[in-house]
Motif scaffolding. Structure first.
Motif, PDB file in Angstrom:
ATOM      1  N   VAL A 120       0.875  -1.170   0.000  1.00  0.00           N
ATOM      2  CA  VAL A 120       0.000   0.000   0.000  1.00  0.00           C
ATOM      3  C   VAL A 120       0.908   1.215   0.000  1.00  0.00           C
ATOM      4  O   VAL A 120       2.048   1.157   0.471  1.00  0.00           O
ATOM      5  CB  VAL A 120      -0.935  -0.023   1.228  1.00  0.00           C
ATOM      6  CG1 VAL A 120      -1.793   1.228   1.289  1.00  0.00           C
ATOM      7  CG2 VAL A 120      -1.822  -1.272   1.186  1.00  0.00           C
ATOM      8  N   ALA A 121       0.459   2.318  -0.558  1.00  0.00           N
ATOM      9  CA  ALA A 121       1.298   3.505  -0.744  1.00  0.00           C
ATOM     10  C   ALA A 121       2.120   3.829   0.495  1.00  0.00           C
ATOM     11  O   ALA A 121       1.610   3.836   1.622  1.00  0.00           O
ATOM     12  CB  ALA A 121       0.424   4.696  -1.116  1.00  0.00           C
ATOM     13  N   ASP A 122       3.435   4.066   0.259  1.00  0.00           N
ATOM     14  CA  ASP A 122       4.390   4.528   1.266  1.00  0.00           C
ATOM     15  C   ASP A 122       4.796   3.461   2.279  1.00  0.00           C
ATOM     16  O   ASP A 122       5.579   3.745   3.192  1.00  0.00           O
ATOM     17  CB  ASP A 122       3.873   5.758   2.022  1.00  0.00           C
ATOM     18  CG  ASP A 122       3.646   6.949   1.095  1.00  0.00           C
ATOM     19  OD1 ASP A 122       4.414   7.081   0.130  1.00  0.00           O
ATOM     20  OD2 ASP A 122       2.706   7.718   1.343  1.00  0.00           O
ATOM     21  N   GLU A 123       4.310   2.230   2.140  1.00  0.00           N
ATOM     22  CA  GLU A 123       4.769   1.156   3.012  1.00  0.00           C
ATOM     23  C   GLU A 123       5.878   0.383   2.317  1.00  0.00           C
ATOM     24  O   GLU A 123       5.987   0.395   1.092  1.00  0.00           O
ATOM     25  CB  GLU A 123       3.607   0.219   3.370  1.00  0.00           C
ATOM     26  CG  GLU A 123       2.536   0.876   4.236  1.00  0.00           C
ATOM     27  CD  GLU A 123       1.424  -0.091   4.606  1.00  0.00           C
ATOM     28  OE1 GLU A 123       1.498  -1.270   4.188  1.00  0.00           O
ATOM     29  OE2 GLU A 123       0.485   0.332   5.305  1.00  0.00           O
ATOM     30  N   PRO A 124       6.722  -0.342   3.074  1.00  0.00           N
ATOM     31  CA  PRO A 124       7.786  -1.124   2.436  1.00  0.00           C
ATOM     32  C   PRO A 124       7.207  -2.221   1.550  1.00  0.00           C
ATOM     33  O   PRO A 124       6.138  -2.768   1.822  1.00  0.00           O
ATOM     34  CB  PRO A 124       8.544  -1.729   3.631  1.00  0.00           C
ATOM     35  CG  PRO A 124       8.194  -0.868   4.799  1.00  0.00           C
ATOM     36  CD  PRO A 124       6.797  -0.381   4.551  1.00  0.00           C
ATOM     37  N   ILE A 125       7.927  -2.561   0.487  1.00  0.00           N
ATOM     38  CA  ILE A 125       7.516  -3.630  -0.395  1.00  0.00           C
ATOM     39  C   ILE A 125       7.500  -4.950   0.373  1.00  0.00           C
ATOM     40  O   ILE A 125       8.385  -5.222   1.196  1.00  0.00           O
ATOM     41  CB  ILE A 125       8.451  -3.703  -1.628  1.00  0.00           C
ATOM     42  CG1 ILE A 125       7.951  -4.734  -2.630  1.00  0.00           C
ATOM     43  CG2 ILE A 125       9.877  -3.981  -1.233  1.00  0.00           C
ATOM     44  CD1 ILE A 125       8.728  -4.708  -3.950  1.00  0.00           C
ATOM     45  N   LEU A 148      11.376   7.016   5.127  1.00  0.00           N
ATOM     46  CA  LEU A 148      11.617   6.518   6.482  1.00  0.00           C
ATOM     47  C   LEU A 148      10.773   7.348   7.449  1.00  0.00           C
ATOM     48  O   LEU A 148      11.282   8.187   8.194  1.00  0.00           O
ATOM     49  CB  LEU A 148      13.103   6.649   6.821  1.00  0.00           C
ATOM     50  CG  LEU A 148      13.625   5.845   8.000  1.00  0.00           C
ATOM     51  CD1 LEU A 148      13.507   4.354   7.750  1.00  0.00           C
ATOM     52  CD2 LEU A 148      15.076   6.205   8.268  1.00  0.00           C
ATOM     53  N   ASP A 149       9.454   7.080   7.441  1.00  0.00           N
ATOM     54  CA  ASP A 149       8.579   7.942   8.233  1.00  0.00           C
ATOM     55  C   ASP A 149       7.618   7.189   9.134  1.00  0.00           C
ATOM     56  O   ASP A 149       6.696   7.783   9.684  1.00  0.00           O
ATOM     57  CB  ASP A 149       7.793   8.882   7.320  1.00  0.00           C
ATOM     58  CG  ASP A 149       7.046   8.139   6.210  1.00  0.00           C
ATOM     59  OD1 ASP A 149       6.995   6.892   6.261  1.00  0.00           O
ATOM     60  OD2 ASP A 149       6.523   8.815   5.307  1.00  0.00           O
ATOM     61  N   ASP A 150       7.814   5.866   9.310  1.00  0.00           N
ATOM     62  CA  ASP A 150       6.964   5.149  10.256  1.00  0.00           C
ATOM     63  C   ASP A 150       7.681   3.901  10.751  1.00  0.00           C
ATOM     64  O   ASP A 150       8.792   3.586  10.307  1.00  0.00           O
ATOM     65  CB  ASP A 150       5.608   4.793   9.650  1.00  0.00           C
ATOM     66  CG  ASP A 150       5.717   3.917   8.405  1.00  0.00           C
ATOM     67  OD1 ASP A 150       6.690   3.150   8.289  1.00  0.00           O
ATOM     68  OD2 ASP A 150       4.834   3.996   7.545  1.00  0.00           O
ATOM     69  N   ALA A 151       7.040   3.189  11.668  1.00  0.00           N
ATOM     70  CA  ALA A 151       7.679   2.035  12.297  1.00  0.00           C
ATOM     71  C   ALA A 151       7.964   0.924  11.298  1.00  0.00           C
ATOM     72  O   ALA A 151       9.000   0.249  11.381  1.00  0.00           O
ATOM     73  CB  ALA A 151       6.790   1.509  13.430  1.00  0.00           C
TER      74      ALA A 151
END
Length: 765
Positions: free
Chosen positions: A338-343, A436-439
């Motif tokens: 989902v957008a902006d999450e790691p692959i 790099l903006d979330d856990a």
């Protein structure tokens, strides 16, 4: 020793020499010379023990360097006489030795390589035993970095250890005359990985799994496909409804999608390719290549809305080749997340998260050991310019102009995050990790970092980081090591140094760093900078004029706010009232923003090139809101490309506090007047930036005597600037450098940080 006397020798070859067919190559060369000996992997190097006369030894060493396999990178070759070797007849490839490395450096972990032509021919040959097998590979191609468990690189230390070779594959693997001689991922339908399909309660395997996935895409659905370095989402790029559904489910409203096609002929139906672009497109790295879009292409309008450029790439695995052949149409192939999450790389995680986006999963039982997204590149000035360094490029080694006497971990910035390991005279720039903006992003960074550190037996003693106190990478550095082991590096200094180090320049050098935002050493945001720099420090010679960012981050997401910041609180006046611009805004928004600016409430100041581009896009009515980071800049460039020969808009250069400052007042006033077509104004804006930058650099060269200019920062991914600025600077007599292997944007920041940390440590003794 006389010329004809045989002696015993040991050659040690360093570089990218594992996983690229180097040992089979050594075997062929040594056998051709009639030498007796053995070659093996030792940690990350290749070691050759043999008996030879000095002329034979010289011929072997020359061949190792001059005739190495195409994907090998030979760093250095050391030769030493050794005690007499035991009697041996012929030349063999031995079991690898995982003895500890005697000198600092890095094992040459190779990037993944796209399927070679020989394997593609086998894949589609009905008479071949690997016909339509989705995991065909040989010494020239296939997975590498994404399957490694440990080094040296041997099958037993990869994800392929779970697949014992059948008799036929074992024969190929051990036959020096076969192109699969010591190809570690070698497999076939009898002994290798297998496909599976999952869609709710429906299950299928092997060819039936592929057929189910193909049918799903053909019917307008979305498939999550397990690729080399992670899952990918696949949809019909010509189906507007399928593209819209993918955007909705992935929560990616406007950011362009990459498109995969079967071959170069199909690619030319979507994009316009120069010779240099065609070479990059077909290279073994298989990056997504940004090229000028073909008008009236078969792509759905929602694939790359308004950008003027298409991201095209070719199949990189046999599975992709099979899918492209069966569907025979352009396919959206984008990161499985989902957008902006790691692959996503783990099968269990894919089953848990991806059904919310995809209608089915096409997976297989070969594990992915490391997260590697697709690389992105473009060509400017006839050369490759890497935008996102990942699969196919990372983690190939880069030079350190000043050797690191202590191991350095550089943790990068926030957006387009990467990290770098530095030891000795080599740096490893890790793969692109996203924002790099979330856990979740932080956990992905930790996993990739730990894997590379373990593979290379790397324990950092210093951690280099950005100055910005709010970055998660900075927070990581604070938590990881004591203050005495931290090396803070200014954002734009890192940008400039990354370019200089890639070109191995001797300092000092001039540096242009144009990007969105970076924390300056004066506590304000920078982003339009001219620096005089070395690898240890810098002096700020020039900058863009400042303007407030109403609402801080909100101004990045809404360029209209940035335009109002320039109009109501900028360092220089805009003398023409932008009536058309103001007329389309809600009066309440204009009043609130003006009040914020007048009172200085949540309006951080920025001397940013990226924010100036945002303001220009908004003033011209090109983009009021940004659906993704940098969208307004991308759209402004696309509009400018329609009038490439337009003259520069007016500009001024002032001297303030001993620095040259770009006075953008006349430039924005010309935009606000709106008395020319929008494409002409957009192109004129770009050319004004080129002209003022050239003037600043010429003055700086005259003042300092330094004629080398390094160009960096995310704005240099703008094809207009990346093409025209080097030409203008060169015409002014300056020596211009722009990164190729290292991204100009924030993906190159960690490499620059590592170089600075190494140089400062060496200078301190």
């Amino acid at each position: 020793m006389t010329t004809g006397t045989r002696g015993s020798w040991r050659l040690r070859v360093r570089g990218t020499v594992q996983g690229v067919g180097f040992r089979p190559f050594v075997h062929r060369v040594a056998t051709g010379l009639g030498l007796d000996g053995v070659v093996r992997n030792v940690d990350g190097d290749v070691v050759i023990d043999l008996t030879a006369t000095p002329p034979e030894l010289e011929r072997l060493a020359r061949a190792l360097r001059d005739d190495a396999p195409p994907h090998a990178r030979v760093g250095d070759i050391t030769v030493a006489a050794v005690p007499a070797l035991s009697a041996r007849t012929g030349f063999t490839v031995a079991v690898s030795d995982d003895a500890a490395r005697a000198e600092p450096g890095f094992a040459g972990l190779p990037p993944d390589l796209a399927t070679c032509d020989d394997c593609v021919r086998e894949l589609f040959d009905p008479a071949d035993r690997r016909y339509c097998y989705p995991f065909v590979n040989c010494t020239a191609c296939g997975p590498r970095a994404t399957i490694v468990d440990d080094l040296p690189y041997d099958r037993a230390r990869t994800a392929m250890a779970a697949f014992p070779l059948c008799e036929e594959c074992a024969r190929e693997y051990h036959d020096p005359a076969d192109r699969r001689f010591h190809a570690e991922p070698v497999a076939c339908p009898r002994c290798g990985p297998q496909l599976a399909w999952e869609s709710g309660p429906v299950r299928a395997a092997g060819p039936d799994a592929l057929a189910a996935a193909v049918a799903t895409v053909a019917a307008g659905g979305i498939v999550a496909l397990k690729g080399l370095g992670g899952y990918q989402l696949v949809a019909d790029a010509t189906d507007a409804a399928a593209v819209a559904m993918l955007r909705r489910r992935k929560a990616r409203p406007r950011k362009p999608f990459a498109v995969m096609v079967a071959d170069g002929v199909a690619a030319r139906q979507l994009g316009q390719f120069s010779t240099a672009e065609a070479e990059v497109l077909t290279s073994a790295a298989r990056p997504v290549l940004l090229v000028a879009a073909v008008p009236d292409s078969p792509l759905a309008p929602g694939v790359h809305p308004g950008t003027g450029r298409t991201g095209v790439f070719l199949p990189c695995t046999p599975l992709h080749h099979l899918v492209c052949r069966e569907l025979a149409r352009p396919l959206v192939v984008t990161s499985g997340n989902v957008a902006d999450e790691p692959i996503v790389i783990d099968d269990a995680e894919a089953r848990r998260t991806l059904p919310a986006v995809a209608d089915g999963l096409l997976l297989h039982d070969r594990p992915i050991r490391a997260r590697y997204d697709d690389s992105v590149a473009h060509v400017a000035g006839g050369r490759l310019r890497t935008v996102r360094r990942a699969c196919g490029y990372a983690p190939a080694a880069l030079p350190l102009p000043v050797p690191a006497t202590r191991p350095v971990l550089a943790v990068g910035a926030q957006l387009k995050h990467t990290f770098t390991l530095a030891r000795g005279d080599v740096a490893l720039l890790g793969p692109h990790g996203g924002s790099l903006d979330d856990a979740d992003a932080l956990a992905a960074f930790a996993a990739t970092r730990e894997q590379l550190c373990r593979l290379h037996r790397f324990t950092p003693e210093l951690v280099a980081h950005d100055l910005h106190p709010g970055y998660l990478s900075t927070a990581y550095a604070r938590d990881a090591v004591p203050r005495s082991c931290r090396v803070p590096v200014q954002h734009h200094h890192a940008h400039v140094v990354a370019c200089a180090a890639e070109h191995h320049l001797r300092p000092p050098f001039l540096g242009i760093a144009y990007d969105g935002l970076g924390w300056g050493d004066d506590g304000t945001f920078w982003g339009g900078e001219l620096l005089l720099a070395t690898y240890t420090g810098y002096r700020r010679l020039g900058r863009f004029g400042r303007a407030p960012m109403p609402g801080g981050e909100a101004a990045v997401r809404r360029p209209v706010r940035m335009a109002l910041g320039y109009l109501y609180g900028g360092e220089f006046p805009v003398t023409t009232a932008p009536e058309a611009f103001l007329a389309r805004l809600a009066p309440a928004e204009t009043r609130i923003v003006r009040r914020m600016v007048d009172r200085g409430v949540n309006c951080p100041s920025a001397s940013s090139a990226g924010r100036l581009f945002d303001a220009a896009a908004a003033l011209l009515g090109i983009r009021d809101d940004a659906g993704y980071e940098g969208e307004a800049v991308v759209m402004l460039e696309a509009v400018a490309s329609r009038a490439p020969d337009s003259p520069a808009l007016p500009w001024a250069l002032r001297t303030m506090d001993g620095r040259w400052v770009f006075d953008w007042g006349p430039t924005l006033s010309a935009l606000a007047a709106g008395d020319q077509p929008v494409p002409v104004l957009a192109a004129g804006f770009h050319r004004a930036v080129v002209e003022v930058t050239t003037e600043m650099c010429v003055r700086a060269a005259e003042r300092t005597g330094i004629g080398v200019v390094c160009l960096s920062g995310g704005c240099l991914h703008n094809a207009f600037l990346a093409t025209e600025l080097p030409v203008a600077l060169a015409a002014a007599g300056l020596d211009v450098r722009l990164g190729s292997a290292v991204p100009a944007g924030d993906g190159g920041i960690s490499y620059g940080q590592a170089v600075v940390a190494a140089a400062r440590t060496a200078a301190e003794g």
